[in-house]
Design an enzyme around this catalytic site. Structure first.
Site, PDB file in Angstrom:
ATOM      1  N   LYS A   6       0.843  -1.197   0.000  1.00 34.36           N
ATOM      2  CA  LYS A   6       0.000   0.000   0.000  1.00 34.36           C
ATOM      3  C   LYS A   6       0.882   1.252   0.000  1.00 34.36           C
ATOM      4  O   LYS A   6       1.843   1.350   0.774  1.00 34.36           O
ATOM      5  CB  LYS A   6      -0.913   0.009   1.232  1.00 34.36           C
ATOM      6  CG  LYS A   6      -1.974  -1.069   1.221  1.00 34.36           C
ATOM      7  CD  LYS A   6      -3.047  -0.780   0.189  1.00 34.36           C
ATOM      8  CE  LYS A   6      -4.188  -1.780   0.274  1.00 34.36           C
ATOM      9  NZ  LYS A   6      -5.265  -1.484  -0.694  1.00 34.36           N
ATOM     10  N   LYS A  12     -13.272  -8.338  -7.554  1.00 33.30           N
ATOM     11  CA  LYS A  12     -13.586  -8.763  -6.193  1.00 33.30           C
ATOM     12  C   LYS A  12     -15.019  -9.275  -6.171  1.00 33.30           C
ATOM     13  O   LYS A  12     -15.920  -8.618  -6.693  1.00 33.30           O
ATOM     14  CB  LYS A  12     -13.421  -7.587  -5.220  1.00 33.30           C
ATOM     15  CG  LYS A  12     -12.022  -6.994  -5.213  1.00 33.30           C
ATOM     16  CD  LYS A  12     -11.904  -5.806  -4.267  1.00 33.30           C
ATOM     17  CE  LYS A  12     -10.497  -5.227  -4.287  1.00 33.30           C
ATOM     18  NZ  LYS A  12     -10.336  -4.086  -3.368  1.00 33.30           N
TER      19      LYS A  12
END
Length: 346
Positions: free
Chosen positions: A123, A231
């Site tokens: 991240k 997803k």
């Protein structure tokens, strides 16, 4: 409807998929699980677990999501609990480790929790952090796992100029790809062109520009990405995500949304059913939790997750039961989303 939210009336709804809302609430468990590290700005993750005739399901859109967007997550839960999953083409799926926006010094400790993995997602572009901190984190991952593929996820946190600067500096770490470095389809297309013009060899992956757009195929049509992130929960279930990947015609990487092991099971089902699986999946995030709702969590084993069922443990459901006011909040949210889906099915 908020900008970027999906219209609930566009959802595919088999007529026999919708159980009554009272029945769903009666069989629901709301949990609050502690995190090992702060992720997406949270230290605890709330989720509603539901039990249907086909098995356990999870409804856990993040609290800031509106009802129209959250309704897709409920449809994914309907699929898991009432329809079951598509037939798998493989019995296990490769997964990446996920490194939140932590100090570089903590990277070795965190990676050790995942065990051997073929890839690591890092991240970056966290609010309040600098590019130097991002670079140090990526460098620490590369040093710790020199043979692993390294990918970064900015969650649309950079503008064009910042993304060009960051990716030019990160290219030395041989990034596998950069996930949603800037916002919007137009922004991704411009960045992709800019990287090519300067000879910076970083592929672009679209995440938010797939699942938060009114037309999830628009990013592929615009040539704005080299691959897409899919997803199960935000895309209304594994079956719809499979169809989206086929229609997009781009390589797909399967990821999760910080789910419990029950929610990860839907992601594993999606990955297991894809005709091709060219990238390790972002489904190893249970390792970021300090607790789970099952005695056999879906955590990576030598870099893979098995395709298997997940059964919540009654004692753990009781131990991590959310506060009464949070249970009421989730019940009300489920009822609102259920009403949207019921209206769309009429």
């Amino acid at each position: 409807m908020p900008s970027g939210a999906h219209n609930a009336r566009s959802l595919p709804l088999p007529a026999d998929v919708l159980p009554g809302v009272a029945e769903m609430i009666q069989n629901a468990h709301v949990v609050c699980l502690p995190m090992r590290v702060r992720f997406r700005g949270i230290d605890h993750r709330e989720a509603m677990l539901l039990r249907g005739p086909a098995g356990w399901a999870e409804f856990s859109p993040f609290p800031e999501y509106g009802d129209a967007e959250a309704a897709r997550w409920l449809l994914s839960a309907f699929e898991a609990g009432c329809l079951g999953y598509p037939e798998p083409k493989r019995h296990r799926v490769p997964v990446n480790a996920t490194v939140p926006a932590i100090p570089a010094a903590r990277v070795p400790e965190l990676l050790a929790r995942f065990g051997p993995v073929p890839a690591v997602k890092v991240k970056v572009a966290e609010a309040g952090q600098s590019l130097d901190e991002d670079l140090a984190r990526v460098a620490a991952v590369r040093q710790e796992l020199p043979a692993a593929a390294v990918r970064i996820d900015a969650n649309a946190g950079w503008d064009h100029r910042s993304a060009m600067s960051a990716l030019s500096r990160m290219a030395e770490y041989e990034l596998e790809y950069a996930e949603q470095p800037v916002a919007g389809i137009t922004g991704l297309a411009r960045l992709r062109e800019g990287l090519a013009a300067q000879g910076i060899p970083v592929l672009i992956a679209a995440d938010e520009s797939v699942r938060k757009e009114a037309d999830p195929l628009a990013v592929a049509a615009a040539g704005a990405a080299d691959l897409i992130v899919i997803k199960a929960a935000p895309l209304a279930g594994a079956r719809r995500a499979l169809q989206l990947a086929a229609d997009a015609g781009l390589p797909a990487v399967v990821s999760s949304a910080l789910d419990t092991s029950v929610g990860i099971r839907s992601g594993v089902a999606l990955a297991a059913a894809l005709p091709e699986l060219p990238y390790a999946c972002g489904l190893g995030t249970v390792a970021l939790f300090a607790a789970d709702i099952t005695v056999a969590p879906l955590q990576p084993e030598s870099g893979y997750l098995p395709v298997r069922e997940v059964l919540p443990d009654p004692e753990l459901l009781a131990r991590y039961r959310a506060a009464p006011e949070r249970e009421a909040w989730w019940r009300q949210r489920l009822a609102r989303c259920h009403a949207l889906l019921s209206s769309a099915a009429e």
